[in-house]
Scaffold this active site. Sequence first.
Site, mmCIF file in Angstrom:
data_model
loop_
_atom_site.group_PDB
_atom_site.id
_atom_site.type_symbol
_atom_site.label_atom_id
_atom_site.label_comp_id
_atom_site.label_asym_id
_atom_site.label_seq_id
_atom_site.Cartn_x
_atom_site.Cartn_y
_atom_site.Cartn_z
ATOM 1 N N LYS A 75 0.840 -1.205 0.000
ATOM 2 C CA LYS A 75 0.000 0.000 0.000
ATOM 3 C C LYS A 75 0.872 1.250 0.000
ATOM 4 O O LYS A 75 1.545 1.549 0.985
ATOM 5 C CB LYS A 75 -0.909 0.042 1.222
ATOM 6 C CG LYS A 75 -1.955 1.161 1.041
ATOM 7 C CD LYS A 75 -2.601 1.597 2.322
ATOM 8 C CE LYS A 75 -1.939 2.768 2.971
ATOM 9 N NZ LYS A 75 -1.940 4.025 2.204
ATOM 10 N N GLY A 101 7.074 4.578 8.127
ATOM 11 C CA GLY A 101 6.204 5.740 8.294
ATOM 12 C C GLY A 101 6.470 6.387 9.640
ATOM 13 O O GLY A 101 7.574 6.279 10.195
ATOM 14 N N SER A 102 5.443 7.016 10.171
ATOM 15 C CA SER A 102 5.631 7.776 11.406
ATOM 16 C C SER A 102 5.745 6.840 12.613
ATOM 17 O O SER A 102 5.191 5.734 12.626
ATOM 18 C CB SER A 102 4.443 8.717 11.609
ATOM 19 O OG SER A 102 3.262 7.969 11.720
ATOM 20 N N THR A 103 6.429 7.328 13.637
ATOM 21 C CA THR A 103 6.564 6.567 14.878
ATOM 22 C C THR A 103 5.193 6.346 15.504
ATOM 23 O O THR A 103 4.903 5.273 16.045
ATOM 24 C CB THR A 103 7.504 7.321 15.834
ATOM 25 O OG1 THR A 103 8.800 7.321 15.231
ATOM 26 C CG2 THR A 103 7.595 6.659 17.199
ATOM 27 N N GLU A 104 4.336 7.352 15.373
ATOM 28 C CA GLU A 104 2.984 7.267 15.944
ATOM 29 C C GLU A 104 2.229 6.064 15.373
ATOM 30 O O GLU A 104 1.696 5.230 16.117
ATOM 31 C CB GLU A 104 2.283 8.581 15.571
ATOM 32 C CG GLU A 104 0.954 8.809 16.163
ATOM 33 C CD GLU A 104 0.273 10.001 15.471
ATOM 34 O OE1 GLU A 104 0.935 10.741 14.714
ATOM 35 O OE2 GLU A 104 -0.935 10.149 15.688
ATOM 36 N N GLY A 143 3.587 3.565 13.709
ATOM 37 C CA GLY A 143 4.393 2.373 14.016
ATOM 38 C C GLY A 143 4.005 1.778 15.358
ATOM 39 O O GLY A 143 3.909 0.554 15.513
ATOM 40 N N GLU A 158 10.275 0.815 10.221
ATOM 41 C CA GLU A 158 11.273 1.861 9.977
ATOM 42 C C GLU A 158 10.538 3.179 10.179
ATOM 43 O O GLU A 158 9.674 3.543 9.389
ATOM 44 C CB GLU A 158 11.849 1.724 8.564
ATOM 45 C CG GLU A 158 13.177 2.421 8.403
ATOM 46 C CD GLU A 158 13.055 3.737 7.689
ATOM 47 O OE1 GLU A 158 13.005 4.779 8.390
ATOM 48 O OE2 GLU A 158 13.011 3.739 6.448
ATOM 49 N N CYS A 204 13.578 10.415 6.532
ATOM 50 C CA CYS A 204 13.555 10.081 7.966
ATOM 51 C C CYS A 204 14.961 10.137 8.563
ATOM 52 O O CYS A 204 15.120 10.349 9.755
ATOM 53 C CB CYS A 204 12.887 8.744 8.223
ATOM 54 S SG CYS A 204 13.202 7.541 6.955
ATOM 55 N N GLU A 258 10.534 15.285 15.330
ATOM 56 C CA GLU A 258 10.779 15.211 13.882
ATOM 57 C C GLU A 258 9.901 16.231 13.165
ATOM 58 O O GLU A 258 8.685 16.237 13.334
ATOM 59 C CB GLU A 258 10.463 13.799 13.384
ATOM 60 C CG GLU A 258 10.867 13.590 11.952
ATOM 61 C CD GLU A 258 10.599 12.175 11.457
ATOM 62 O OE1 GLU A 258 9.526 11.632 11.766
ATOM 63 O OE2 GLU A 258 11.460 11.641 10.746
HETATM 64 P P1 ADP Z 1 3.422 10.265 7.528
HETATM 65 O O1 ADP Z 1 3.155 11.005 8.792
HETATM 66 O O2 ADP Z 1 4.816 10.285 7.082
HETATM 67 O O3 ADP Z 1 2.417 10.484 6.446
HETATM 68 P P2 ADP Z 1 2.146 7.858 8.317
HETATM 69 O O4 ADP Z 1 2.719 6.944 9.325
HETATM 70 O O5 ADP Z 1 0.912 8.607 8.672
HETATM 71 O O6 ADP Z 1 3.350 8.768 7.902
HETATM 72 O O7 ADP Z 1 1.854 7.098 6.957
HETATM 73 C C1 ADP Z 1 2.709 6.126 6.397
HETATM 74 C C2 ADP Z 1 1.860 5.070 5.739
HETATM 75 O O8 ADP Z 1 1.078 4.428 6.736
HETATM 76 C C3 ADP Z 1 0.874 5.592 4.713
HETATM 77 O O9 ADP Z 1 0.792 4.667 3.653
HETATM 78 C C4 ADP Z 1 -0.429 5.650 5.500
HETATM 79 O O10 ADP Z 1 -1.582 5.556 4.693
HETATM 80 C C5 ADP Z 1 -0.300 4.427 6.377
HETATM 81 N N1 ADP Z 1 -1.084 4.455 7.620
HETATM 82 C C6 ADP Z 1 -1.567 5.534 8.293
HETATM 83 N N2 ADP Z 1 -2.234 5.151 9.409
HETATM 84 C C7 ADP Z 1 -2.156 3.785 9.447
HETATM 85 C C8 ADP Z 1 -2.624 2.777 10.367
HETATM 86 N N3 ADP Z 1 -3.293 3.100 11.457
HETATM 87 N N4 ADP Z 1 -2.340 1.484 10.096
HETATM 88 C C9 ADP Z 1 -1.623 1.147 9.010
HETATM 89 N N5 ADP Z 1 -1.173 2.039 8.097
HETATM 90 C C10 ADP Z 1 -1.420 3.343 8.310
#
Ligand code: ADP
Length: 498
Positions: free
Chosen positions: A204, A256-259, A261, A278, A312, A409
């Site tokens: 995705k 993606g984001s730590t949140e 993750g 990561e 990152c 960040e």
């Molecule tokens: P950023 O803040 O860099 O956009 P995110 O962590 O929000 O990073 O997004 C990174 C990826 O994770 C995107 O493909 C996003 O659609 C997906 N994503 C966002 N929320 C969730 C979730 N709760 N579970 C799985 N994937 C998610």
Amino acid sequence: MASSVKKKNGTGNGQPKLKFNTGWEYAPAPESSSHIKINSRYDLFIGGKFVKPSSGKYFDTINPATEAKLSEVAESNTADVDKAVKAARQAYDKYWKKMPARERGKYIFRISRMIQERARELAIIETMNGGKAIRESRDIDVPLAANHFFYYAGWADKLQFALPNKTPKPLGVAAQIIPWNFPLLMAAWKIAPALAAGNTVVLKPAETTPLTALKLAEIIQESGLPEGVVNIITGFGNTGADLVYHNDVDKIAFTGSTEVGKIIQKAVAGTRKKLTLELGGKAANIIFDDAPLDQAVEGIVNGIFFNQGHVCCAGSRLFVQESVYNKVLRKLKDRIETLIVGDPLDKNTDVGAINSKAQLEIINRYIALGKEEGAEIYQSGCSVPKKGFFCRPTLFTNVSQSHRIAQEEIFGPVLTIQTFRTDEEVIEKANNSPYGLSAGVWTDKGSKIFNLTTKLKAGVIWANTYNKFDPTSPFGGYKESGFGREGGLHGLTSYLAS
Ligand code: ADP
């Protein structure tokens, strides 16, 4: 390049703001996009075909440099995610796990060659959809994406050497969720090792940058890869969450984001699913007084500004040894005044567009916060286009360790600058972060490099260079930057059971 330097607006910290009056400017050198074919609408790539989403819904994807709509892409719902996972499972059982490893390798080689053949097209689309300067997507993202497929193709029939004295086996179906900062490259980082290890994939891409992943889907379809071995589905966070929670997924790889993750880690706890994460970073870039300062300044600029800070591992915290602080600051200010911010398709552009309006708002909030916290701001004096999302290179001095701009960040072209006197002091300051993804050390002394690289808590440490990537080198973090490695042999073993 500068013929004269004139003073403009004092910054309040005794440093005059510089404005380079070059008397001339580069003529525009835009990369042509007239031959680029982007469909008005993209469906989901499931089971080797482009299929309509059962949600019936599509969402717009835009060019962040112009705010113009480029296309609309399908929004997957839970049923679509299920369909994609089923296709991946079927492909795994029916073809992929039975296929001789050397045959698997041939497909992966073919995909890498096709990426090379379409490199220019992919680079232009990457820049149009993501906002990064064409120089970056043309010279870094796309060649590295092809190289990842090349590298892992070579491993496909040599897995017994990857895990000596073991019998490496694939995990099964890998769910892969990627962000918007390196859309094609992240897809390559994820898909290539998974396939080489014998897994099938549901990927995705991020909601703001789906187009090169969908182009990769076209390439995969053309390559003749058995249907369902790679499925690419578009959507928002809930699509990612549906993938994470799906019962028939064996492995989750998330960048993606730590949140997010942390949410995924909780969701996976207690299940059989393997996980690699990561996540974010707040890298320290450290300049000692014996460093080649001009190269170091160039490395700092490369580390935080050339990619709009959308990395990152961006070197977003600069630590300068006190004795060369004034010199480095002057050089840095001079250098950022020469950076060209603007049309990402222009070959002269150094700093492209911020990926989305939402991200620009986050960056601007941090810039305002930095001022409120009492740090001194210096922004380059260049003009930025009125339309689109842009941010001028920004420096913050008078920063303390507790400032949020030095701890959190920002993911934008914003650099905090602090000083240090001794090795011990800078090691402590650099490690005083919830993150631990990367770091940079600039010094003439090998012993200092060895001292720091063993004591800095970061997954990747560059010495006298920054942001260098190679498919053979593992990449990943400590602490809240995640776990697991991508790239190299380590990246392969993340997709193997033994
Ligand atoms: P950023 O803040 O860099 O956009 P995110 O962590 O929000 O990073 O997004 C990174 C990826 O994770 C995107 O493909 C996003 O659609 C997906 N994503 C966002 N929320 C969730 C979730 N709760 N579970 C799985 N994937 C998610």
